[in-house]
Design a protein around this motif. Structure first.
Motif, short mmCIF file in Angstrom:
data_model
loop_
_atom_site.label_atom_id
_atom_site.label_comp_id
_atom_site.label_asym_id
_atom_site.label_seq_id
_atom_site.Cartn_x
_atom_site.Cartn_y
_atom_site.Cartn_z
N LYS A 227 0.82 -1.20 0.00
CA LYS A 227 0.00 0.00 0.00
C LYS A 227 0.86 1.26 0.00
CE LYS A 227 -3.80 2.28 2.42
NZ LYS A 227 -4.74 2.21 3.58
N THR A 228 1.90 1.26 0.83
CA THR A 228 2.79 2.43 0.91
C THR A 228 3.51 2.65 -0.41
OG1 THR A 228 3.13 2.08 3.29
CG2 THR A 228 4.74 3.45 2.13
N THR A 229 3.99 1.55 -1.00
CA THR A 229 4.69 1.64 -2.29
C THR A 229 3.77 2.21 -3.37
OG1 THR A 229 5.99 -0.31 -1.68
CG2 THR A 229 6.02 0.36 -4.00
N THR A 230 2.52 1.77 -3.36
CA THR A 230 1.55 2.26 -4.34
C THR A 230 1.31 3.75 -4.14
OG1 THR A 230 0.45 0.11 -4.37
CG2 THR A 230 -0.77 1.97 -5.28
N ILE A 231 1.18 4.17 -2.90
CA ILE A 231 0.95 5.60 -2.60
C ILE A 231 2.13 6.44 -3.08
CG2 ILE A 231 0.76 7.30 -0.74
CD1 ILE A 231 -0.88 5.20 0.81
N VAL A 232 3.36 5.95 -2.81
CA VAL A 232 4.56 6.68 -3.24
C VAL A 232 4.59 6.78 -4.77
CG1 VAL A 232 7.08 6.63 -3.33
CG2 VAL A 232 5.89 6.09 -1.19
N PHE A 233 4.21 5.69 -5.44
CA PHE A 233 4.18 5.69 -6.90
C PHE A 233 3.25 6.78 -7.43
CE2 PHE A 233 2.11 4.51 -10.86
CZ PHE A 233 3.18 4.20 -11.69
N TRP A 234 2.03 6.84 -6.90
CA TRP A 234 1.04 7.80 -7.41
C TRP A 234 1.40 9.24 -7.04
CZ3 TRP A 234 -1.74 6.73 -11.31
CH2 TRP A 234 -2.20 5.44 -11.53
N ILE A 235 1.95 9.42 -5.86
CA ILE A 235 2.37 10.78 -5.47
C ILE A 235 3.51 11.25 -6.38
CG2 ILE A 235 3.52 12.13 -3.67
CD1 ILE A 235 1.93 10.58 -1.60
N SER A 236 4.45 10.35 -6.65
CA SER A 236 5.57 10.70 -7.54
C SER A 236 5.08 11.05 -8.94
CB SER A 236 6.56 9.52 -7.62
OG SER A 236 7.10 9.24 -6.34
N LEU B 80 12.88 9.27 -9.97
CA LEU B 80 13.60 8.11 -9.47
C LEU B 80 12.66 7.18 -8.70
CD1 LEU B 80 16.30 6.66 -9.06
CD2 LEU B 80 16.67 8.07 -7.03
N LEU B 81 11.83 7.75 -7.83
CA LEU B 81 10.90 6.94 -7.04
C LEU B 81 9.86 6.27 -7.92
CD1 LEU B 81 10.30 9.24 -3.94
CD2 LEU B 81 11.68 7.16 -4.07
N LEU B 82 9.48 6.95 -9.00
CA LEU B 82 8.50 6.38 -9.92
C LEU B 82 9.01 5.07 -10.52
CD1 LEU B 82 5.71 7.38 -10.90
CD2 LEU B 82 6.85 8.37 -12.87
N LEU B 83 10.29 5.05 -10.87
CA LEU B 83 10.87 3.84 -11.46
C LEU B 83 11.07 2.76 -10.40
CD1 LEU B 83 12.05 2.46 -13.94
CD2 LEU B 83 14.27 3.49 -13.37
N ILE B 84 11.60 3.14 -9.25
CA ILE B 84 11.87 2.16 -8.19
C ILE B 84 10.58 1.49 -7.70
CG2 ILE B 84 12.68 1.89 -5.82
CD1 ILE B 84 14.77 4.07 -6.42
N THR B 85 9.57 2.31 -7.40
CA THR B 85 8.32 1.75 -6.89
C THR B 85 7.62 0.90 -7.96
OG1 THR B 85 7.18 3.81 -7.49
CG2 THR B 85 7.93 3.58 -5.21
#
Length: 390
Positions: free
Chosen positions: A2-11, A307-312
């Protein structure tokens, strides 16, 4: 996950907003507001005395053309003063300038940086308007008139001209990418000015009311950016004059453009600290909205978001595989592959419009990371670092 998904969408939201969304929102806000700057269109007889200050460091190859261009500018000679400051130059630039009695030459052997040179030149400016431009640019004939007419409005503290990159169709991806970038920047500046104010003038051509000038600290890298935004801090707006433009050729090659971008990025982080009060929405609501959206995000969260978009995305593909996450990752990898092809072509002095945009986009964001590292190390000199141009 869930956290990873949130970081992806925020990024994704941050990157999209910074490079596309802000322009769309600004366009809509301007349309809702209606055009309010028409008064300057009819100002033709407003001719205050003005001084053109040109900073020239080791420009012997171009200074003669610059001087010819300056003398051809359409403005009353009795109201127009020219100062060229060549501090630190070790070539024939000072001697070439000294041949022209209509120009006031300022020269010191010491190389103390552009900001120190401008501070020294400003002590001699006695006209109500001062215009700054670089020595490696050419101005259109009516540039001075098209700048000063905006000062008929007393709320205007400065005027930003337009920067145009002149390149041939055969130029490489770095050159063409730089040209496309500045076309987009010019579009945003026009919207910024119509909404409230230009956010940071470009040193190639900008102007201020002389009385509003504040000496710039010697260590400042982006003097034009700091000078114009400090005028904003005092409650004045910076107008935009697209009909006053400075023309220059692109960087000589990808290495020169890289050097310039890293320096600008280091200066950006420095500026964020020095202009900290502009982050206060309650003190400068409109300006802060523009400043963060147009400038701060480009130097902070947007490169991090990429960077976070790719990692997540990679993490989500591994741990929560779905057609959506595979599609997003494939799109990102395709974009970066195009950027790498563009980089390879830039090194070989080859241009392909299909690859130049992703290349220059990635190129700029990598330079931000390098500029941040340089800023943290504190080894970015404020002395002139002349970038070679074509």
């Amino acid at each position: 996950m869930k956290t990873t998904t949130i970081v992806f969408w925020i990024s994704m939201l941050i990157v999209f907003y910074n490079y596309i969304g802000y322009g769309v929102i600004l366009y809509l806000l301007v349309k809702l507001k209606g055009r309010t700057t028409a008064a300057t269109d009819t100002v033709t007889a407003f001719e205050p005395a003005a001084t053109l200050v040109i900073a020239a460091y080791n420009e012997e190859d171009f200074i003669a053309a610059k001087i010819r261009n300056t003398f051809e500018l359409d403005y009353p000679k009795e109201k127009f003063r020219i100062i060229i400051i060549t501090d630190g130059s070790t070539d024939r630039t000072p001697d070439l300038v000294a041949r022209h009695p209509g120009i006031q030459l300022l020269h010191e052997p010491a190389r103390n940086g552009k900001t120190a040179a401008l501070n020294r030149a400003m002590q001699l400016v006695d006209t109500p308007i001062v215009i700054f431009c670089d020595a490696n640019t050419l101005l259109n004939k009516s540039a001075i008139r098209n700048i000063v007419k905006h000062y008929a409005d007393e709320t205007i503290g400065g005027v930003a001209g337009e920067k145009k990159i002149i390149y041939a169709d055969r130029e490489n991806s770095a050159a063409a990418g730089e040209g496309i970038y500045w076309k987009y920047e010019s579009f945003l500046k026009k919207l910024d000015a119509e909404y409230y104010s230009v956010v940071g003038a470009a040193g190639e051509l900008f102007s201020i009311r002389t009385a509003l000038y504040q000496p710039v600290e010697k260590e400042v890298i982006l003097d034009d950016f700091i000078i114009s935004l400090r005028i904003n801090q005092r409650g004045y707006r910076i107008a935009y004059a697209p009909d006053a433009y400075a023309m220059e050729t692109p960087s000589a090659d990808i290495k020169e453009e890289h050097k310039r971008k890293v320096r600008i990025s280091a200066g950006g982080f420095q500026a964020i600290i020095k202009l900290a009060s502009l982050l206060n929405f309650f003190r400068h609501p409109k300006l802060t909205f523009q400043y963060i959206s147009h400038r701060v995000l480009r130097w902070t969260l947007s490169p991090l978001g990429l960077l976070l978009l790719l990692i997540t995305n990679v993490i989500l593909v591994i741990n929560a595989p779905s057609p959506w996450w595979y599609t997003c990752l494939a799109a990102q990898l395709a974009f970066y592959a195009m950027a790498l092809i563009g980089y390879s072509q830039a090194e070989k002095q080859v241009k392909n419009r299909f690859f130049q945009v992703p290349f220059y986009f990635l190129f700029m964001n990598i330079a931000v990371y390098q500029g941040f590292y340089r800023y943290l190390k504190g080894n970015q000199s404020s002395s002139w670092e002349k970038s070679k141009r074509k």
